[in-house]
Write a protein that holds these residues in place. Structure first.
Motif, PDB file in Angstrom:
ATOM      1  N   MET A   1       0.845  -1.181   0.000  1.00 32.47           N
ATOM      2  CA  MET A   1       0.000   0.000   0.000  1.00 32.47           C
ATOM      3  C   MET A   1       0.893   1.249   0.000  1.00 32.47           C
ATOM      4  O   MET A   1       1.899   1.301   0.681  1.00 32.47           O
ATOM      5  N   THR A   2       0.502   2.251  -0.737  1.00 36.87           N
ATOM      6  CA  THR A   2       1.243   3.504  -0.835  1.00 36.87           C
ATOM      7  C   THR A   2       0.537   4.592  -0.042  1.00 36.87           C
ATOM      8  O   THR A   2      -0.683   4.734  -0.115  1.00 36.87           O
ATOM      9  N   VAL A   3       1.321   5.353   0.708  1.00 33.97           N
ATOM     10  CA  VAL A   3       0.806   6.512   1.428  1.00 33.97           C
ATOM     11  C   VAL A   3       1.425   7.757   0.795  1.00 33.97           C
ATOM     12  O   VAL A   3       2.629   7.819   0.577  1.00 33.97           O
ATOM     13  N   THR A   4       0.585   8.736   0.503  1.00 32.19           N
ATOM     14  CA  THR A   4       1.040   9.988  -0.096  1.00 32.19           C
ATOM     15  C   THR A   4       0.796  11.118   0.894  1.00 32.19           C
ATOM     16  O   THR A   4      -0.296  11.243   1.444  1.00 32.19           O
ATOM     17  N   VAL A   5       1.834  11.916   1.113  1.00 34.37           N
ATOM     18  CA  VAL A   5       1.731  13.059   2.017  1.00 34.37           C
ATOM     19  C   VAL A   5       1.973  14.321   1.202  1.00 34.37           C
ATOM     20  O   VAL A   5       2.921  14.404   0.424  1.00 34.37           O
ATOM     21  N   GLU A   6       1.110  15.300   1.391  1.00 36.34           N
ATOM     22  CA  GLU A   6       1.253  16.584   0.702  1.00 36.34           C
ATOM     23  C   GLU A   6       1.411  17.673   1.744  1.00 36.34           C
ATOM     24  O   GLU A   6       0.643  17.753   2.707  1.00 36.34           O
ATOM     25  N   VAL A   7       2.422  18.514   1.564  1.00 36.41           N
ATOM     26  CA  VAL A   7       2.709  19.604   2.496  1.00 36.41           C
ATOM     27  C   VAL A   7       2.773  20.900   1.702  1.00 36.41           C
ATOM     28  O   VAL A   7       3.439  20.978   0.671  1.00 36.41           O
ATOM     29  N   THR A   8       2.068  21.913   2.202  1.00 33.89           N
ATOM     30  CA  THR A   8       2.052  23.209   1.545  1.00 33.89           C
ATOM     31  C   THR A   8       2.410  24.294   2.556  1.00 33.89           C
ATOM     32  O   THR A   8       1.817  24.346   3.643  1.00 33.89           O
ATOM     33  N   LEU A   9       3.368  25.126   2.207  1.00 32.82           N
ATOM     34  CA  LEU A   9       3.706  26.278   3.038  1.00 32.82           C
ATOM     35  C   LEU A   9       2.632  27.334   2.797  1.00 32.82           C
ATOM     36  O   LEU A   9       2.468  27.817   1.684  1.00 32.82           O
ATOM     37  N   VAL A  10       1.881  27.683   3.855  1.00 35.37           N
ATOM     38  CA  VAL A  10       0.744  28.593   3.668  1.00 35.37           C
ATOM     39  C   VAL A  10       0.960  29.981   4.256  1.00 35.37           C
ATOM     40  O   VAL A  10       0.242  30.917   3.900  1.00 35.37           O
ATOM     41  N   ASP A  11       1.954  30.133   5.163  1.00 36.50           N
ATOM     42  CA  ASP A  11       2.153  31.459   5.748  1.00 36.50           C
ATOM     43  C   ASP A  11       3.591  31.586   6.247  1.00 36.50           C
ATOM     44  O   ASP A  11       4.157  30.630   6.781  1.00 36.50           O
ATOM     45  N   ASP A  25      -3.989   7.293   1.732  1.00 39.40           N
ATOM     46  CA  ASP A  25      -3.510   6.057   1.134  1.00 39.40           C
ATOM     47  C   ASP A  25      -4.234   5.876  -0.193  1.00 39.40           C
ATOM     48  O   ASP A  25      -4.818   6.818  -0.719  1.00 39.40           O
ATOM     49  N   GLU A  26      -4.200   4.683  -0.727  1.00 41.66           N
ATOM     50  CA  GLU A  26      -4.789   4.456  -2.053  1.00 41.66           C
ATOM     51  C   GLU A  26      -6.312   4.530  -2.066  1.00 41.66           C
ATOM     52  O   GLU A  26      -6.927   4.659  -3.124  1.00 41.66           O
ATOM     53  N   THR A  27      -6.939   4.488  -0.884  1.00 39.10           N
ATOM     54  CA  THR A  27      -8.397   4.475  -0.854  1.00 39.10           C
ATOM     55  C   THR A  27      -9.039   5.695  -0.203  1.00 39.10           C
ATOM     56  O   THR A  27     -10.153   6.057  -0.569  1.00 39.10           O
ATOM     57  N   ALA A  28      -8.361   6.315   0.775  1.00 34.44           N
ATOM     58  CA  ALA A  28      -9.024   7.400   1.501  1.00 34.44           C
ATOM     59  C   ALA A  28      -8.012   8.305   2.190  1.00 34.44           C
ATOM     60  O   ALA A  28      -6.835   7.979   2.291  1.00 34.44           O
ATOM     61  N   SER A  29      -8.520   9.414   2.714  1.00 37.01           N
ATOM     62  CA  SER A  29      -7.710  10.337   3.489  1.00 37.01           C
ATOM     63  C   SER A  29      -7.386   9.704   4.843  1.00 37.01           C
ATOM     64  O   SER A  29      -8.252   9.111   5.490  1.00 37.01           O
ATOM     65  N   ILE A  30      -6.142   9.820   5.265  1.00 39.19           N
ATOM     66  CA  ILE A  30      -5.717   9.287   6.559  1.00 39.19           C
ATOM     67  C   ILE A  30      -5.809  10.380   7.624  1.00 39.19           C
ATOM     68  O   ILE A  30      -6.198  10.131   8.755  1.00 39.19           O
TER      69      ILE A  30
END
Length: 57
Positions: A1-11, A25-30
Motif C-alpha cells: 500500500m502507498t501513502v502519499t503526504v502533501e505539504v504546503t507552506l501557507v504562511d 492512502d490508495e483508498t481514503a484520506s488518513i
C-alpha cells in the motif's frame, strides 16, 4: 500500500512558518492538520542554552 503526504507552506510571518499537511492512502484520506516551525539563529540559541546549563550545574 502507498501513502502519499502533501505539504504546503501557507504562511510566513518573519521567522515563523506555517504548513498545511494531508496524508492519504490508495483508498481514503488518513489525516490532515497544520504544523508550525520557527527559524532560529543557531549561534544565539547555543549561547543562551549554555548559560542555562552552567546555572543548572
Amino acid at each position: 500500500m502507498t501513502v502519499t503526504v502533501e505539504v504546503t507552506l501557507v504562511d510566513v510571518d518573519r521567522r515563523s512558518l506555517l504548513f498545511e499537511v494531508s496524508a492519504r492512502d490508495e483508498t481514503a484520506s488518513i489525516g490532515s492538520g497544520t504544523h508550525r516551525r520557527a527559524v532560529i539563529d543557531v549561534q544565539k540559541f547555543i549561547s543562551r542554552t549554555a548559560g542555562r546549563q552552567r546555572a543548572a550545574v
